[in-house]
Enzyme design. Sequence first.
Site, mmCIF file in Angstrom:
data_model
loop_
_atom_site.group_PDB
_atom_site.id
_atom_site.type_symbol
_atom_site.label_atom_id
_atom_site.label_comp_id
_atom_site.label_asym_id
_atom_site.label_seq_id
_atom_site.Cartn_x
_atom_site.Cartn_y
_atom_site.Cartn_z
ATOM 1 C CB THR A 1 -1.169 0.029 1.479
ATOM 2 O OG1 THR A 1 -2.009 -1.114 0.885
ATOM 3 C CG2 THR A 1 -1.766 1.320 1.417
ATOM 4 C CG PHE B 1 0.226 4.861 3.608
ATOM 5 C CD1 PHE B 1 -0.652 4.763 4.651
ATOM 6 C CD2 PHE B 1 1.035 3.611 3.726
ATOM 7 C CE1 PHE B 1 -1.275 3.635 5.178
ATOM 8 C CE2 PHE B 1 0.437 2.303 4.225
ATOM 9 C CZ PHE B 1 -0.795 2.436 5.059
HETATM 10 O O1 LIG Z 1 -7.317 -0.221 8.702
HETATM 11 C C1 LIG Z 1 -5.986 0.056 8.575
HETATM 12 O O2 LIG Z 1 -5.040 -0.717 9.110
HETATM 13 C C2 LIG Z 1 -5.260 1.007 7.653
HETATM 14 O O3 LIG Z 1 -4.458 1.537 7.857
HETATM 15 C C3 LIG Z 1 -6.243 1.567 6.309
HETATM 16 C C4 LIG Z 1 -5.798 0.619 5.145
HETATM 17 C C5 LIG Z 1 -6.375 1.257 3.921
HETATM 18 O O4 LIG Z 1 -7.380 1.857 3.761
HETATM 19 O O5 LIG Z 1 -5.838 0.892 2.668
HETATM 20 C C6 LIG Z 1 -4.278 0.700 4.978
HETATM 21 C C7 LIG Z 1 -3.535 -0.361 4.501
HETATM 22 C C8 LIG Z 1 -4.027 -1.508 4.019
HETATM 23 O O6 LIG Z 1 -4.153 -1.436 2.706
HETATM 24 C C9 LIG Z 1 -5.301 -1.804 4.693
HETATM 25 C C10 LIG Z 1 -6.093 -0.938 5.231
#
Ligand SMILES: O=C(O)C(=O)C[C@]1(C(=O)O)C=C[C@@H](O)C=C1
Length: 286
Positions: free
Chosen positions: A175, A177
């Site tokens: 992911t 950020f």
């Molecule tokens: O719910 C979490 O733990 C988050 O940090 C959010 C979140 C997102 O929205 O993408 C962050 C990374 C992962 O992809 C899954 C969830």
Amino acid sequence: MRLAYLGPAGTFSEEAALAQAARDGAVLIPLSSIPALVSAVETGLADRAILPIENSIEGTVSATVDLLIHETSLQICAELVLPVRHFLLARPGTTLGQIRAVKSHPQALGQCRRFLERCLPAAEQIASLSTAAAVAEMMQSGDDSCAAIGTLRAAELYGAEVLAWDIQDHRTNMTRFIVLAAHDAEPTGQDRTSLCFTVKRNVPGALVEVLNELAAANIQMTKVESRPMKSALGDYYFLVDIEGHRRDPHIAEALARMAEKAAELKIFGSYPRHEIGIEEARIPRR
Ligand SMILES: O=C(O)C(=O)C[C@]1(C(=O)O)C=C[C@@H](O)C=C1
């Protein structure tokens, strides 16, 4: 420096925030929703906020992208890519056969679709505000038929047990950020610029004309996608990431020419690029 992130403790966002804090010494502030993160910076409760924007399996985090397009003039000043491993967590002593419901953030449920379809096809999927909130709620509920998808750190923090390891659909799940602040970053020579634009309606080739300005200036585009404008069917915002800083002269010129050809153009910010290779993201086989 106060950095707001999607909490509570134990989320992937916290992991990203801790990595960012290791770079700039920020103090972390957990908040419970993505819009609340943006408000925190806009109202001065925090100096910066870290938000998930894109996942390699599920694609765009639309809550974040839509805030950038429609609701805020905060700028992206940094990016960070994290490997993402998901674990099926339950109350201690629970077995997989007992599970009737699985809670998590919709992004996490989506990233584990194959596991859920194959191993828990009858389980109800329940959306939560974050993965760690799902784990905390599952533990507090006292309900042994409920599991949650979350991180190993969340399992430790809230006392959950791991029922299944690495349940994400791909071993190289990651992911991206972004960090939002009042201003974007200074040029480093290894930057990225994010922007969105709309094109004039009913003009053949209008999109190509805008994008051609990048090709003509030999500027590398690293992402393109469309999001609905929300006002009517068929009207879109086009989101583009390019290599380079908006203040690099050739980028500034190309952006000016794109703005002339587009109906509307908004720059989300320029910031140092952060990339990780497939090998760095690959989960070791157990
Ligand atoms: O719910 C979490 O733990 C988050 O940090 C959010 C979140 C997102 O929205 O993408 C962050 C990374 C992962 O992809 C899954 C969830």
